[in-house]
Design a protein around this motif. Structure first.
Motif, PDB file in Angstrom:
ATOM      1  N   VAL A 193      79.961 -69.406 -27.489  1.00  0.00           N
ATOM      2  CA  VAL A 193      79.317 -69.645 -28.791  1.00  0.00           C
ATOM      3  C   VAL A 193      79.343 -68.345 -29.599  1.00  0.00           C
ATOM      4  N   ASP A 194      78.991 -67.251 -28.939  1.00  0.00           N
ATOM      5  CA  ASP A 194      78.999 -65.954 -29.631  1.00  0.00           C
ATOM      6  C   ASP A 194      80.405 -65.577 -30.078  1.00  0.00           C
ATOM      7  N   HIS A 197      76.641 -73.351 -32.245  1.00  0.00           N
ATOM      8  CA  HIS A 197      75.453 -73.094 -31.424  1.00  0.00           C
ATOM      9  C   HIS A 197      74.787 -74.376 -30.932  1.00  0.00           C
ATOM     10  N   ARG A 204      76.771 -69.293 -23.755  1.00  0.00           N
ATOM     11  CA  ARG A 204      76.557 -68.447 -24.919  1.00  0.00           C
ATOM     12  C   ARG A 204      77.787 -67.583 -25.225  1.00  0.00           C
ATOM     13  N   THR A 245      68.706 -69.279 -24.697  1.00  0.00           N
ATOM     14  CA  THR A 245      68.697 -69.207 -26.161  1.00  0.00           C
ATOM     15  C   THR A 245      69.481 -70.374 -26.752  1.00  0.00           C
ATOM     16  N   GLN A 255      75.235 -74.970 -27.379  1.00  0.00           N
ATOM     17  CA  GLN A 255      74.869 -73.974 -26.359  1.00  0.00           C
ATOM     18  C   GLN A 255      73.741 -74.432 -25.443  1.00  0.00           C
TER      19      GLN A 255
END
Ligand code: FAD
Ligand code: AMP
Lengths: 259, 327
Positions: free
Chosen positions: B243-244, B250, B240, B257, B253
């Motif tokens: 990705v963030d 996403h 993540r 989440t 990921q």
């Protein structure tokens, strides 16, 4: 636009999990509870839609006393009002029973859009949303990362394997939120103060005219919780990177037989 | 007449999902244990030619619901088809793969039939005639065994966990059913599908995944991950954190989440192994961790670990894999 958001309160993902005395559920003492992360996306989206189009956002949460805190957090984020379906056992009931309780409470208020999380983090069921949509006889779109509201219609983007589906549904509809939908805001100090004055309607199951099935007659229930199976000791290489790389590739081929 | 075990054999674009063949195989094993008929359902538009492929996995009966209304996936269209099949098969147990489609469809159908549903299962058991399922919960920190009661039990199965097993040729009755649904009953409709840009393997479908994390230092260094994935014929995953940070979309990921995956081989490069990442990959069969910090939690999950600089280790792995493949 009247929007309903269902929120589940769940153990913080960092919390250490211990098993309760009956071995069927976790021991909740010392556990920090939070609004389930996917539900935060749903709450944020509800507030944004209201900010753009007017209307009201109502959050609904079913669970024991402590769920009141989760609802306060949502009110502090900017939600207008909250309904607390208060019952000590409902979180342990099957998803359909939870969906029925939510449906009963939601039927009593006007709604155009229902927003939920993709799943409640922890138990990871991912069931209550579609079940509620069926009980209310409205269309659903699951795990959406983008929402556009039109005239009595909603368009949502949902990630599937190797593609994005763009789905259109007439309102009222139910959508479940995937990560990426938005960046949830933190409650501001002003929001926290304002939340204290906002109403939380507390409803018990008898008020809603429903009752929980006896544990033995639930269509599904947790029979046992146990530690995950051990993975065994790994083989760890700390030497020369080239040699370690070659050795691991050899093991993948000859021992694990996966390449 | 005892009820059957029904497996929803998912197809998209006229291709049966591998994870559905796994579900069919597990359905066969379950039906054998319980002494029940195994019934498979294929729903879609022009799906007759998929029959042979499904039959090879041993159903006693194959239901085909072929309708132009099922050309694109819709919850309401497919829920109606699955509902018809449940009634036709007098199903006691319904299995689906835990895919985007299975996750969407199963709970809606379960609610209609008042069925118990267990999602993302990693094992199915029958003990003394009682049907049970096991599934990881709380980020994989615990496993829950659930038991069903009532007349219908439904479960979705985590892809890549249950072995797919073809069967020797045996008799299979093929039954075509008309879809009983007016077009107007399909309210939520797919208006467009955007394919992922490159023809990449999706992590949810892959049997090998190479994932990169913040240890890559720079988004450009994802090329190293892509190269290793390509050498292995695998998919590219990510933590993540990256990705963030916008280094990768996403869709890649893995984790709480992101996507929950269980490939035969998962290689984590420069990923610390936070509990939320482990939640997405800890049921992988073989896990390789490459990390320069010997205390990184990812090593606790690793089958094979390399303590070292990923920029030194990965190129050597690529070289070695290419050499082996060339042999
Ligand atoms: C509600 C919630 C949900 C979350 N969901 C997810 C999720 O779905 N997926 C997910 O991944 N995370 C998720 N997280 C985030 C998670 O907690 C971690 O922050 C994240 O996984 C860290 O990513 P990382 O391992 O890439 O980065 P870091 O934790 O920063 O780790 C980087 C690692 O790289 C190593 N490294 C650095 N340089 C090198 C080098 N040259 N060679 C080798 N190794 C090197 C370091 O030793 C370190 O271990 C979630 C968090 C929360 C609170
Ligand atoms: N007890 C509850 N109260 C309110 N909403 C709930 C509750 N349980 C589940 N939900 C909603 O349903 C979604 C899916 O939950 P689940 O099916 O438990 O994974 C959650 O993200 C919530 O939006």
């Amino acid at each position: 636009m009247n929007i309903v958001v269902c929120v589940k309160q769940v153990p913080d993902t960092e919390t250490r999990i211990r098993f309760g005395p009956d071995g069927r559920w976790i021991d909740e003492s010392g556990v920090t509870f939070v609004v389930s992360p996917y539900d935060e996306f749903a709450v944020e989206e509800g507030i944004r839609i209201r900010e753009a189009r007017g209307g009201e956002v109502t959050v609904v949460g079913a669970g024991p006393e402590r769920v009141g805190q989760a609802l306060r957090t949502c009110l502090a984020m900017g939600v207008d009002r909250a309904i607390h379906i208060k019952d000590d056992a409902i979180e342990r009931a099957d998803s359909l029973t939870i969906a029925r309780a939510l449906a009963t409470a939601i039927k009593a208020i006007p709604f155009d859009l229902i927003l939920m999380g993709k799943y409640g983090v922890g138990t990871d069921n991912g069931q209550v949303g579609p079940m509620l949509a069926l009980l209310l006889d409205i269309p659903q779109v699951c795990a959406v990362a983008k929402i556009e509201i039109g005239e009595r219609v909603v368009t949502a983007h949902r990630e599937i394997e190797g593609a994005i589906e763009i789905v259109e549904a007439p309102l009222p509809a139910l959508l479940t939120a995937e990560k990426g939908l938005n960046e949830p805001r933190y409650p501001s100090l002003k929001g926290i103060m304002a939340a204290k004055k906002k109403p939380i309607d507390v409803r018990d199951l008898s008020f809603l005219g429903i009752s929980l099935p006896a544990p033995g007659s639930q269509p599904i229930r947790w029979q046992k919780l146990e530690a995950p199976p051990g993975r065994g000791e790994g083989k760890i290489f700390r030497g020369d990177p080239g040699e370690s790389a070659r050795e691991v590739v050899r093991l993948l081929r000859e021992e694990a037989k996966v390449i | 007449m005892p009820g059957g075990v029904l497996v929803f054999a998912e197809q998209r674009g006229g291709v049966l999902k591998r994870s559905s063949l796994e579900a069919l195989s597990e359905g066969r094993r379950t039906a054998d244990r319980l002494g029940r008929l195994l019934v498979a359902l294929i729903a879609g538009d022009g799906i007759g030619r998929l029959a042979d492929q499904a039959v090879a996995f041993g159903p006693d009966r194959l239901l085909l619901i072929d309708s132009p209304l099922l050309a694109a996936y819709s919850t309401e269209g497919y829920a109606a088809a699955l509902g018809q099949a449940i009634t036709h098969a007098s199903a006691e147990i319904v299995l689906l793969a835990c895919t985007a489609m299975g996750r969407d469809l199963a709970p809606r159908v379960a609610a209609r039939f008042g069925a118990g549903l267990a999602t993302d299962c990693v094992a199915l058991m029958t003990e003394g005639g009682v049907f049970r399922a096991r599934r990881p919960v709380y980020s994989g920190k615990a496993y829950a065994t659930v038991e069903f009661s009532g007349s219908l039990a439904m479960a979705t199965l985590r892809p890549n966990v249950f072995p797919a097993q073809e069967r020797p040729p045996a008799a299979c009755e093929i039954v075509r059913l008309e879809l009983e649904l007016p077009e107007s009953a399909i309210r939520a409709r797919v208006v467009r599908t955007e394919l992922a840009e490159k023809k990449e393997i999706d992590v949810a479908d892959a049997s090998i995944i190479v994932s990169g994390g913040r240890g890559l230092k720079d988004p450009a260094n994802f090329s190293l991950i892509r190269e290793l994935a390509e050498a292995l014929g695998g998919a590219v995953g990510a933590s993540r954190a990256v990705v963030d940070a916008g280094w990768i979309e996403h869709a890649h990921q893995v984790g709480q989440t992101g996507k929950v995956v269980a490939p035969a081989l998962y290689i984590a490069c420069g990923i610390s192994g936070a509990i939320q990442h482990l939640a997405g990959m800890s049921t992988s069969k073989v896990i390789v961790a490459i990390n320069k910090d010997p205390d990184a939690p990812i090593f606790k999950a690793a089958t094979y670990g390399i303590v070292g600089d990923l920029f030194a280790v990965i190129p050597k792995m690529i070289e070695e894999i290419r050499r082996l493949k060339a042999e």
